[in-house]
Design a protein around this motif. Structure first.
Motif: not given
Ligand code: UDP
Length: 254
Positions: A100-101, A176
């Protein structure tokens, strides 16, 4: 024999009442979900591997002074844990851009970040786990500033330690997700690492080939999902003693 009382069922795990007050039994399923439950599947043997991998990593973290909810593994799919009050946040740490980043900020996957970045998401399936800031967290009382100091300090230490541990077996810890809980002992409250640490909630790439060895193989239909989880366990030197004999799985303890 009476059936144990189920306390909670999530997407990948079930919690049962434990043998003593203040304990729970955490049961690892083979079920996998992605896109907030829209994509569903079964990764045969995943529960056995995640139970073992999470045990190994939590024990290693405990050795370097990180408090965790883990007590001991009970069998192939179950571990005994301390009952904690889960803080409703997903704490994501990123070392390399991915997922998503990469999408949100238009950074190519695989770009090493200038420094490790911590993000917070509010755990709420109905809202699709929205990203939140420390302002939201403290304003809405999900955690107070002191809790957040502890969470950030623990998270950075966990990231340093796990990055080194994985690098030692030829794996890059890309990013993570962690969850923390409050544990009360005689009026004293401590923040401890909870949930699990496994290829379900880490991105793990082979350092040489960048091959993905984590749940992205399921999310992105890359195939060889169970094999990737097995390879992580093999590299850590912890393939379950009996191999994956228990593939058909659940002898639920009654
Ligand atoms: N992650 C997770 N549970 C979630 C969302 C993310 O364990 O509900 C983990 C995911 O495995 C990855 C990291 O958090 O290691 C960052 O995930 P990201 O925000 O990139 O979301 P995704 O691309 O997985 O939707």
């Amino acid at each position: 024999m009476a059936r144990r009382r189920q306390v909670y069922e999530g997407k990948a795990k079930i919690l049962f009442e434990g043998p003593e007050p203040g304990t729970l039994v955490q049961y690892f399923k083979d079920d996998a979900t992605a896109q907030n439950g829209q994509k569903k599947g079964v990764i045969t043997g995943k529960g056995v591997l995640n139970n073992r991998i999470s045990e190994y990593l939590m024990l290693k973290l405990a050795e370097v002074g990180i408090p965790t909810h883990f007590v001991r593994r009970l069998n192939m799919r179950e571990q005994l844990i301390r009952e904690v009050e889960i803080i409703p946040l997903e704490i994501v740490v990123r070392n390399i851009a991915a997922g998503s980043l990469a999408t949100r900020l238009g950074i190519p996957e695989g770009t090493r970040l200038p420094r490790s970045i911590i993000e917070y998401y509010y755990k709420n399936d109905a809202l699709n786990d929205p990203m939140v800031s420390e302002e939201h967290i403290t304003a809405f009382g999900w955690a107070d500033p002191h809790d957040m100091d502890d969470i950030v300090a623990l998270t950075l230490r966990i990231n340093d330690f796990l990055s080194g541990l994985f690098l030692g077996v030829g794996i890059s810890l890309v990013d993570f997700k962690l969850e923390f809980g409050r544990l009360w002992e005689e009026e004293e409250m401590r923040i401890v690492l909870a949930d699990e640490v496994s290829p379900d909630n880490c991105r793990l790439w082979d350092t040489k080939t960048s091959e993905k060895m984590d749940k992205d193989r399921f999310r992105r239909d890359l195939g060889q999902v169970a094999e990737a989880y097995q390879e992580v366990a093999k590299r850590l030197g912890i393939m379950p003693e009996a191999g994956l004999r228990d593939l058909k799985g659940p002898e639920m303890m009654q």
